[in-house]
Design an enzyme around this catalytic site. Structure first.
Site, PDB file in Angstrom:
ATOM      1  N   SER A   1       0.865  -1.290   0.055  1.00  0.00           N
ATOM      2  CA  SER A   1      -0.003   0.056  -0.065  1.00  0.00           C
ATOM      3  C   SER A   1       0.888   1.233   0.015  1.00  0.00           C
ATOM      4  O   SER A   1       2.029   1.091   0.313  1.00  0.00           O
ATOM      5  CB  SER A   1      -0.870  -0.175   1.192  1.00  0.00           C
ATOM      6  OG  SER A   1      -0.209   0.015   2.411  1.00  0.00           O
ATOM      7  N   CYS A   2       0.415   2.404  -0.340  1.00  0.00           N
ATOM      8  CA  CYS A   2       0.847   3.641   0.024  1.00  0.00           C
ATOM      9  C   CYS A   2       0.544   4.066   1.245  1.00  0.00           C
ATOM     10  O   CYS A   2      -0.394   3.709   1.819  1.00  0.00           O
ATOM     11  CB  CYS A   2       0.328   4.677  -1.047  1.00  0.00           C
ATOM     12  SG  CYS A   2       0.661   4.008  -2.934  1.00  0.00           S
ATOM     13  N   ASP A   3       1.132   5.380   1.745  1.00  0.00           N
ATOM     14  CA  ASP A   3       0.924   5.922   2.915  1.00  0.00           C
ATOM     15  C   ASP A   3       1.162   7.549   2.594  1.00  0.00           C
ATOM     16  O   ASP A   3       2.045   7.910   2.077  1.00  0.00           O
ATOM     17  CB  ASP A   3       1.947   5.458   4.136  1.00  0.00           C
ATOM     18  CG  ASP A   3       1.671   4.218   4.215  1.00  0.00           C
ATOM     19  OD1 ASP A   3       0.864   3.598   5.012  1.00  0.00           O
ATOM     20  OD2 ASP A   3       2.510   3.286   3.579  1.00  0.00           O
TER      21      ASP A   3
END
Length: 422
Positions: A9-11
Site C-alpha cells: 500500500s501507499c501511505d
C-alpha cells in the site's frame, strides 16, 4: 504456517500546527507500486487554454479547464496523472487504493492518479481541489487498469488534500464520496477506509444509495467505513490496517515536533513497512512538502525521483518565475507508439528509466557488491540532503533571502547527485 504477505500500500501523512514544530503544514507520501515501475518528476507551468479544448488523460478525454495552475508531479512514467504532487497555490495531493462494497467498474474512466493531477491543475485550495475531484468523479467515474500490465488490476481511491491552512481526507466508492476536514494535529491514510462518523461533506446520494442497497437501515448514526467496507476485502487491504496503525503511532510519537526531516524519517521507516520492499512491490517514489502558514514564505517540495527513500535523496523544488527543466528525471516518451496507447493495451514493454534512475540503480548494485563503498556514498548523499534542509530552514526563517535562483534548486541537486554516482 507461512508468514502473511506484507501490506502492499501507499501511505500519506500530514501534520498541521500544533502537530508541527514550526508554524508549517508538513505533507508526506510514499508511493508503493510495482517494483520495476519508474517514476519521473515533471514540472508544468500555468497555462490558459482555448474554450472547447479537450484533454487526453490516461484512458479518456475530458473537457480542459480554461486555466491550469503550475504543478510539479511525481508520476509513474506510463500514465498521464500522478501519484503525488503540488501546485503553485500551495496545494499538495496524494492518493491511495481502496476497495469498498461498490463494484469496480471494468471499463476505462479516470484513474485516481488522473484525479490527483486534475485536482492540482484546477484547485486553488485543498477544498477547491476536492470539489474538482468529486465533480469529475461524478461526471466521468473512476476505473481502468492501474498498472502497466495486461493482467487486470483496478481499485477505487482515497485522497489526502492539503494546503497552508487545512487538510481534507476524501474517500470514494465508485462515484460516491465522503470527506473529513482536518484543521490541527496529525493524520495519515493508507489502503483502508478511515472516515467513520466524522463526516464534513458527502455525495448527496451517499446515504440513499446505502439504504437502497440494504447496507444501512437509515436509523442511527451513519458510519461510512462500516457501511461501505468491502465484504471480501483483498488481503493487502486487511494487512494495510496494521500499517495504517503503525503510521499513526509514528506520527503521534513526533506530535508537536514534526518537521520535514521527521517526515522523511517516517517515510524511510522499514520495520513498519511504510518504506516497502517486498516481492513485486516497493516504494518507487516519495515526497515531503513544507507549507508555511505565512503566505509570504514559499512552499518547499522535496521529491526523490528514485525508489526506496532509505537509499534516495530528497531534493527540494520551489515554484518560481523561472523553473529550470530537469531532463535527467524525465523518462523517454513514445507518443502514439506507446504500448499504453495501443489497443489492446500493454502488449509489450518499453524503456522508461530516466538518467537519474539508471545512475541510482547502478549505484545500488555497487553498494551490494561493496558495502563499505556503499556506506560512504550513502553518507555523502545524506550530507547533500542535510545541507539542503539547513539552507531551506534558513530561507524560511529569513536568515537568507529568497532570490531568482530558487527555480534552479531541484536541477542543481539532481546534477550534484548524478556527479556523486559517477
Amino acid at each position: 504456517m507461512a508468514e502473511p504477505e506484507p501490506p502492499l500500500s501507499c501511505d500519506c501523512f500530514v501534520s498541521l500546527p500544533p502537530g508541527s514544530q514550526d508554524d508549517h503544514v508538513i505533507f508526506g507520501k510514499n508511493s508503493d507500486r510495482p517494483r520495476e515501475e519508474v517514476q519521473e518528476v515533471l514540472y508544468y507551468p500555468a497555462m490558459d487554454h482555448p474554450p472547447g479544448t479537450m484533454l487526453e488523460c490516461t484512458y479518456i478525454q475530458i473537457p480542459q479547464a480554461e486555466h491550469t495552475h503550475a504543478v510539479v508531479l511525481s508520476r509513474p512514467a506510463w500514465l498521464w496523472g500522478a501519484e503525488m504532487g503540488a501546485n503553485d497555490q500551495g496545494v499538495c495531493i496524494g492518493n491511495e487504493a481502496v476497495w469498498t462494497r461498490e463494484a469496480i467498474d471494468p471499463g476505462e474512466a479516470l484513474l485516481g492518479m488522473d484525479l490527483v493531477r486534475l485536482g492540482l491543475e484546477r484547485g486553488d485550495s485543498a477544498w477547491g481541489a476536492l470539489n474538482v475531484i468529486t465533480g469529475l468523479l461524478e461526471r466521468h467515474g473512476q476505473g481502468g487498469p492501474c498498472r502497466e500490465d495486461p493482467a487486470p488490476f483496478s481499485y477505487h481511491n482515497s485522497f489526502l488534500l492539503v494546503d497552508r491552512e487545512q487538510a481534507w481526507v476524501l474517500e470514494t466508492a465508485g462515484k460516491l464520496w465522503v470527506a473529513q476536514k482536518v484543521t490541527e494535529g496529525v493524520k495519515n491514510i493508507s489502503n483502508a477506509l478511515t472516515i467513520g462518523t466524522q463526516i464534513s461533506a458527502e455525495h448527496p446520494e451517499l446515504r440513499s444509495v446505502a439504504q437502497a442497497q440494504g447496507w444501512w437501515s437509515g436509523e442511527g448514526e451513519f458510519c461510512f467505513n462500516e457501511v461501505f467496507k468491502s465484504e471480501t476485502p483483498p488481503a493487502r487491504m486487511e494487512l494495510a490496517k496494521k500499517r495504517y496503525s503503525a503510521g499513526t503511532q509514528l506520527l503521534q510519537q513526533h506530535d508537536g515536533a514534526v518537521t520535514a526531516k521527521v517526515m522523511m524519517s517516517i517515510l524511510r521507516d522499514k520495520p513498519s513497512g511504510i518504506c516497502m520492499d517486498s516481492g513485486g512491490f516497493r516504494t518507487t517514489g516519495s515526497m515531503v512538502s513544507i507549507l508555511p502558514r505565512d503566505p509570504t514564505l514559499p512552499c518547499i517540495h522535496f521529491l526523490t525521483a528514485t525508489p526506496d527513500p532509505s537509499r534516495s535523496v530528497f531534493k527540494p523544488f520551489i515554484f518560481s518565475e523561472s523553473v529550470t527543466p530537469v531532463s535527467k528525471v524525465i523518462s523517454p516518451h513514445y507518443g502514439p507508439d506507446d504500448p499504453v496507447r495501443k489497443q489492446p493495451r500493454f502488449q509489450s514493454q518499453v524503456e522508461r528509466r530516466h538518467d537519474l534512475y539508471k545512475a541510482h540503480e547502478a549505484a545500488l548494485q555497487t553498494m551490494e557488491i561493496n558495502p563499505d563503498a556503499g556506506s560512504v556514498l550513502t553518507e555523502t548523499l545524506r550530507m547533500l540532503e542535510g545541507q539542503c534542509l539547513t539552507d531551506i530552514e534558513a530561507l524560511l526563517s529569513g536568515e537568507i533571502p529568497a532570490d531568482e535562483e530558487l527555480g534552479d534548486l531541484f536541477f542543481d541537486c539532481v546534477d550534484t547527485e548524478m556527479k556523486f554516482y559517477q
